[in-house]
Design an enzyme around this catalytic site. Structure first.
Site, PDB file in Angstrom:
ATOM      1  N   GLU A  49      -2.537  10.739  -0.764  1.00  0.00           N
ATOM      2  CA  GLU A  49      -3.735   9.891  -0.758  1.00  0.00           C
ATOM      3  C   GLU A  49      -4.120   9.499   0.658  1.00  0.00           C
ATOM      4  O   GLU A  49      -5.303   9.477   1.014  1.00  0.00           O
ATOM      5  CB  GLU A  49      -3.489   8.645  -1.625  1.00  0.00           C
ATOM      6  CG  GLU A  49      -4.736   7.817  -1.914  1.00  0.00           C
ATOM      7  CD  GLU A  49      -5.016   6.729  -0.880  1.00  0.00           C
ATOM      8  OE1 GLU A  49      -6.043   6.040  -1.011  1.00  0.00           O
ATOM      9  OE2 GLU A  49      -4.203   6.562   0.060  1.00  0.00           O
ATOM     10  N   GLU A  50      -3.106   9.194   1.467  1.00  0.00           N
ATOM     11  CA  GLU A  50      -3.374   8.702   2.823  1.00  0.00           C
ATOM     12  C   GLU A  50      -3.941   9.784   3.749  1.00  0.00           C
ATOM     13  O   GLU A  50      -4.452   9.483   4.815  1.00  0.00           O
ATOM     14  CB  GLU A  50      -2.104   8.113   3.440  1.00  0.00           C
ATOM     15  CG  GLU A  50      -1.535   6.905   2.702  1.00  0.00           C
ATOM     16  CD  GLU A  50      -2.407   5.671   2.804  1.00  0.00           C
ATOM     17  OE1 GLU A  50      -3.497   5.736   3.415  1.00  0.00           O
ATOM     18  OE2 GLU A  50      -2.007   4.620   2.266  1.00  0.00           O
TER      19      GLU A  50
ATOM     20  N   ASP B  80      -4.610   0.449  -6.414  1.00  0.00           N
ATOM     21  CA  ASP B  80      -4.281   0.687  -5.009  1.00  0.00           C
ATOM     22  C   ASP B  80      -4.309  -0.650  -4.282  1.00  0.00           C
ATOM     23  O   ASP B  80      -5.372  -1.240  -4.102  1.00  0.00           O
ATOM     24  CB  ASP B  80      -5.297   1.658  -4.400  1.00  0.00           C
ATOM     25  CG  ASP B  80      -4.873   2.178  -3.039  1.00  0.00           C
ATOM     26  OD1 ASP B  80      -3.885   1.682  -2.492  1.00  0.00           O
ATOM     27  OD2 ASP B  80      -5.547   3.096  -2.533  1.00  0.00           O
TER      28      ASP B  80
ATOM     29  N   HIS C 128      -1.187  -0.819   6.620  1.00  0.00           N
ATOM     30  CA  HIS C 128      -0.834   0.391   7.372  1.00  0.00           C
ATOM     31  C   HIS C 128       0.078   0.091   8.570  1.00  0.00           C
ATOM     32  O   HIS C 128       0.009   0.770   9.591  1.00  0.00           O
ATOM     33  CB  HIS C 128      -2.085   1.132   7.832  1.00  0.00           C
ATOM     34  CG  HIS C 128      -2.744   1.919   6.740  1.00  0.00           C
ATOM     35  ND1 HIS C 128      -3.802   2.776   6.954  1.00  0.00           N
ATOM     36  CD2 HIS C 128      -2.489   1.988   5.405  1.00  0.00           C
ATOM     37  CE1 HIS C 128      -4.153   3.347   5.803  1.00  0.00           C
ATOM     38  NE2 HIS C 128      -3.375   2.866   4.846  1.00  0.00           N
TER      39      HIS C 128
ATOM     40  N   ASP D 153       0.834  -1.210   0.000  1.00  0.00           N
ATOM     41  CA  ASP D 153       0.000   0.000   0.000  1.00  0.00           C
ATOM     42  C   ASP D 153       0.865   1.255   0.000  1.00  0.00           C
ATOM     43  O   ASP D 153       1.198   1.764   1.065  1.00  0.00           O
ATOM     44  CB  ASP D 153      -0.911  -0.006   1.227  1.00  0.00           C
ATOM     45  CG  ASP D 153      -1.903   1.143   1.244  1.00  0.00           C
ATOM     46  OD1 ASP D 153      -2.104   1.775   0.192  1.00  0.00           O
ATOM     47  OD2 ASP D 153      -2.465   1.405   2.314  1.00  0.00           O
TER      48      ASP D 153
END
Length: 475
Positions: free
Chosen positions: A172-173, A201, A288, A138
């Site tokens: 993006e995050e 993604d 994450h 990611d």
């Protein structure tokens, strides 16, 4: 992928395509070959090369505190790595600083300088990670997949029928900030040039599945066709809906799709049965986290995603291949001889009345002709496939009127695609027979649109707008 906690309102209803089952492979499995019959015209993207890019992104993170977070030194070095590869390959590369991002930094836009500039197929992935880790699945996986596809396109240098544009997004995050900034920077004309946007993604989740954004849409068709060739039964990417950069484009009215392999949601028993992997476990248990490293990659899914991107590029934008288009006529019941379905019309419009002759057969669509204030409508919704060279709407129109003026349009027929007016006719266009009217609908490729005819008559002296033999031919 941007984080959003799961909620009870977020359904996990997934829609299966109709193909045979082929089990997926774990992260350590050897890469599989592309389906040769389907992808003969598209290159095989080396998953080894894609993984080499991931190794470089991992090294960048290691050298910069274990992260490639937007605005960090790790992100800046990631941009430099991708940019240098693209420039060396001959791309027109632009860095666009997202000035209102939480961490102002560059979006990277690379355009292959061939094909019509007003017919753009765009492919994007976010290049940033979260602060907690290096972000190799990611979203190094999507970023590396697009980078290798861009390099192969440049090395093969085929004849282009569309312009291909790649993008790597900042922020993006933090809420899709980079892609939103980019889309908002475009004029309405520039947005209209983008015929489809494809987002990638997390395309290598270790316990992943095969998900497609808007899987049943015309835009998704080439992505789905490639995975269907393996019998993978891809499902709708419900987990990612509204959570990645395709959302910025969809909000601007641009058709979107893309691949994903899943994030923190749990793989079901049915999914494990058809794709392999572990039921009851997350698609990516390192989502994450600091463990999202090069060990957190399913090479089989990554390979299939990379080759599916190539297949889509060749189908939609490259000349001389197998083509992404099946020549066909899209209008149902085009001569009105089979009743009203699938047309929607004012009562009595589709008729075999002898008061006005059909061009062929007995039935036609007869709008107005009352000599009093009156409005009639005729419409049909149709999906235009992406990847065709021509999109020709044609219909035959006969206008009969009792109006004698040669200067005033009292009664009018408006032809629309969605909210856009293609043409307006009136009593001034009266003719003794049928006249063929033809329009190019190429700008609507990949979209579902409603074709609509609206006849409006004033208070006196009839005008009849008679329509027959409506076709929408793609080839």
């Amino acid at each position: 992928m941007r984080h959003r906690p799961p909620s009870a309102g977020l359904a996990l209803a997934l829609f299966a395509a109709v193909t045979a089952t082929l089990a997926g492979a774990p992260a350590t499995a050897a890469p599989v070959a592309a389906a040769p019959a389907l992808a003969a015209a598209a290159p095989d993207i080396s998953v080894t090369n894609v993984q080499a890019h991931l190794t470089q992104l991992s090294s960048i993170a290691t050298s910069n505190g274990g992260t490639r977070r937007a605005g960090s030194a790790g992100y800046t070095a990631s941009v430099s790595y991708v940019k240098s590869k693209l420039q060396a390959a001959g791309y027109t590369v632009t860095e666009q600083t997202c000035t209102n991002c939480t961490y102002p930094a560059s979006n990277l836009i690379a355009e292959w300088p061939q094909g019509p500039a007003d017919q753009v197929i765009m492919f994007g992935a976010h290049l940033d990670s979260v602060a907690a880790g290096p972000g190799i699945n990611d979203n190094g996986s999507g970023s590396a997949t697009l980078l290798e596809n861009a390099l192969v396109l440049a090395s093969q240098n085929p004849t282009m029928t569309k312009r291909v544009r790649f993008a790597w997004w900042n922020g993006e995050e933090q809420g899709l900030q980079g892609s939103k900034f980019y889309v908002n920077s475009l004029s309405a004309t520039q947005k209209g040039y983008i015929k489809a946007y494809y987002n990638f993604d997390m395309v290598a989740s270790p316990n992943g599945g095969y998900f497609i954004n808007k899987v049943t849409s015309a835009t998704a068709a080439p992505l789905k066709a490639y995975w269907d060739s393996f019998g993978l039964q891809p499902e709708e990417n419900t987990e990612g809906a509204g959570r990645s950069d395709d959302y910025s484009f969809a909000n601007a009215g641009i058709p979107t799709s893309g691949y994903a392999a899943g994030a923190s949601y749990t793989k079901t028993s049915a999914q494990a049965s058809k794709w392999g992997g572990t039921a009851g476990a997350a698609y990516d248990s390192c989502y994450h986290k600091s463990c999202d490293t090069t060990a957190n990659i399913n090479a089989t899914i990554l390979n299939r995603a990379a080759d599916g991107v190539a297949y889509t590029i060749w189908q939609l934008a490259v000349g001389g291949g197998t083509g992404g288009c099946t020549a066909e006529q899209l209008i149902g019941n085009s001569s009105f001889e089979s009743g009203t379905t699938p047309w929607t019309a004012t009562s009595g419009v589709i008729t075999n009345s002898t008061g006005q002759a059909a061009r062929t057969g007995s039935y036609k669509a007869w709008l107005d002709g009352y000599g009093t204030s009156h409005t009639d409508t005729l419409s049909q919704s149709v999906t235009l496939p992406a990847g065709c060279a021509s999109y020709t709407l044609s219909f035959w129109l006969h206008i009969d009127t009792a109006e004698t003026t040669t200067t005033t349009a009292y009664d009018k027929l408006t032809v629309q695609v969605g909210s856009t007016t293609l043409a307006t006719y009136s009593n001034l266009n009266k003719a003794t027979g049928y006249t063929q009217r033809t329009f190019n609908l190429a700008s609507y490729a990949g979209q579902t649109v409603t074709l609509k005819w609206t006849g409006v008559e004033d208070t006196a002296l009839q005008t009849s707008f008679v329509i027959d033999d409506v076709t929408l031919q793609v080839a």
